[in-house]
Design a protein around this motif. Structure first.
Motif, PDB file in Angstrom:
ATOM      1  N   ILE A   1      49.358  21.967  51.757  1.00 34.64           N
ATOM      2  CA  ILE A   1      50.474  21.191  52.291  1.00 34.64           C
ATOM      3  C   ILE A   1      51.138  21.991  53.406  1.00 34.64           C
ATOM      4  N   PRO A   2      51.406  21.330  54.564  1.00 28.73           N
ATOM      5  CA  PRO A   2      51.225  19.901  54.841  1.00 28.73           C
ATOM      6  C   PRO A   2      49.836  19.574  55.375  1.00 28.73           C
ATOM      7  N   SER A   3      49.359  18.385  55.027  1.00 35.99           N
ATOM      8  CA  SER A   3      48.127  17.838  55.587  1.00 35.99           C
ATOM      9  C   SER A   3      48.436  16.459  56.140  1.00 35.99           C
TER      10      SER A   3
ATOM     11  N   ILE B   1      40.908  20.694  62.463  1.00 38.51           N
ATOM     12  CA  ILE B   1      41.963  21.431  63.141  1.00 38.51           C
ATOM     13  C   ILE B   1      43.215  21.427  62.278  1.00 38.51           C
ATOM     14  N   VAL B   2      43.798  22.588  62.060  1.00 36.29           N
ATOM     15  CA  VAL B   2      45.035  22.704  61.306  1.00 36.29           C
ATOM     16  C   VAL B   2      46.197  22.665  62.286  1.00 36.29           C
ATOM     17  N   HIS B   3      47.018  21.634  62.168  1.00 35.71           N
ATOM     18  CA  HIS B   3      48.097  21.437  63.131  1.00 35.71           C
ATOM     19  C   HIS B   3      49.390  22.146  62.714  1.00 35.71           C
ATOM     20  N   GLU B   4      49.574  22.364  61.420  1.00 30.29           N
ATOM     21  CA  GLU B   4      50.786  23.008  60.947  1.00 30.29           C
ATOM     22  C   GLU B   4      50.429  24.136  59.997  1.00 30.29           C
ATOM     23  N   ALA B   5      51.272  25.167  59.989  1.00 31.03           N
ATOM     24  CA  ALA B   5      51.061  26.270  59.061  1.00 31.03           C
ATOM     25  C   ALA B   5      51.327  25.795  57.634  1.00 31.03           C
ATOM     26  N   PRO B   6      50.614  26.343  56.663  1.00 31.38           N
ATOM     27  CA  PRO B   6      50.842  25.946  55.270  1.00 31.38           C
ATOM     28  C   PRO B   6      52.283  26.211  54.843  1.00 31.38           C
TER      29      PRO B   6
END
Length: 255
Positions: free
Chosen positions: A174-176, A40-45
């Motif tokens: 980024i961010p990861s 799951i990607v929690h934040e946009a790149p």
């Protein structure tokens, strides 16, 4: 499709979080990839921003910057005074070379008695004397490059002089988060070296992840100026993760 609508409309859609696709085939391919994702990607790149012309910092300055974000670096000594409080061994480097090993500008395991002679034999006009990091169970590469198409790409992988030959890396945007970074490390072919390969000591995985997150935090804080960051090698010991060499390419502050 962006080619079928005015640029200002496409820009408004993207600002609202709508991703325009350049063609039906590409849209279907992107949907297939998205459907197969398990993380799951929690934040946009982090966006790449405008183009910039980064200048290469000295290794000293690069390490000082990274250290301020929690990245451990070797103890540095003034070659002119001498490391009276440290018995060695030491690393002596010629300053100002992007690839020091190719220029014979790195000497390892230098005894205290040999420091002056080794420093005098270094190429270049300046030398860096550091405490030798011992007890490493693995060497890693941690790098960030600014990609105009994807933002900032964080790469972790097998480090040291064999990086190009091994080609054992994982890349993230980024961010990861720390969990995603740890998963990327576990996917490396050389990951067993970090977990006690054939009875060897295990590396401090938490320290490794903390170092990588420190690099990421540095990039996020200076994303409008960063062009490239690299630590190679990150020396991974049972108790620490230490940036033995660091490179930063960064644009000057805007006035």
């Amino acid at each position: 499709l962006p080619e079928l609508m005015p640029q200002d409309v496409a820009a408004q859609l993207m600002a609202a979080g709508v991703v325009p696709m350049n063609g039906l085939t590409e849209a279907i391919a992107a949907a297939q990839v998205a459907a197969a994702l398990t993380d799951i990607v929690h934040e946009a790149p982090l966006p790449a921003g405008v183009d910039r012309d980064g200048a290469l910092l000295s290794e000293r300055d690069a390490k000082t910057m990274l250290q301020s974000y929690g990245v451990s670096v070797p103890q540095v000594f003034d070659a002119a005074i001498g490391p009276e409080e440290h018995s060695g061994p030491f690393v002596v480097k010629g300053v100002g070379f992007a690839h020091k090993s190719e220029m014979d500008a790195v000497r390892l395991n230098v005894a205290k008695a040999d420091l002056d002679a080794v420093a005098a034999d270094m190429p270049g006009d300046d030398v860096l004397v550091e405490a030798m990091i011992t007890g490493a169970v693995a060497e890693l590469l941690v790098g960030v490059v600014r990609d105009p198409a994807h933002g900032f790409v964080l790469t972790v992988g097998a480090g040291g002089v064999m990086t190009e030959i091994l080609q054992d890396t994982q890349s993230l945007l980024i961010p990861s988060d720390a969990g995603t970074v740890k998963t990327a490390l576990s996917r490396l072919k050389t990951f067993p070296l970090l977990t006690g390969f054939r009875g060897k000591p295990t590396a401090d995985l938490d320290a490794i992840v903390a170092a990588i997150m420190g690099v990421q935090a540095f990039v996020v804080a200076r994303h409008d100026r960063i062009e490239e960051v690299e630590i190679n090698p990150l020396m991974c010991t049972p108790h620490a993760a230490i940036a033995a060499d660091a490179l930063i390419r960064i644009a000057p502050e805007r006035t």
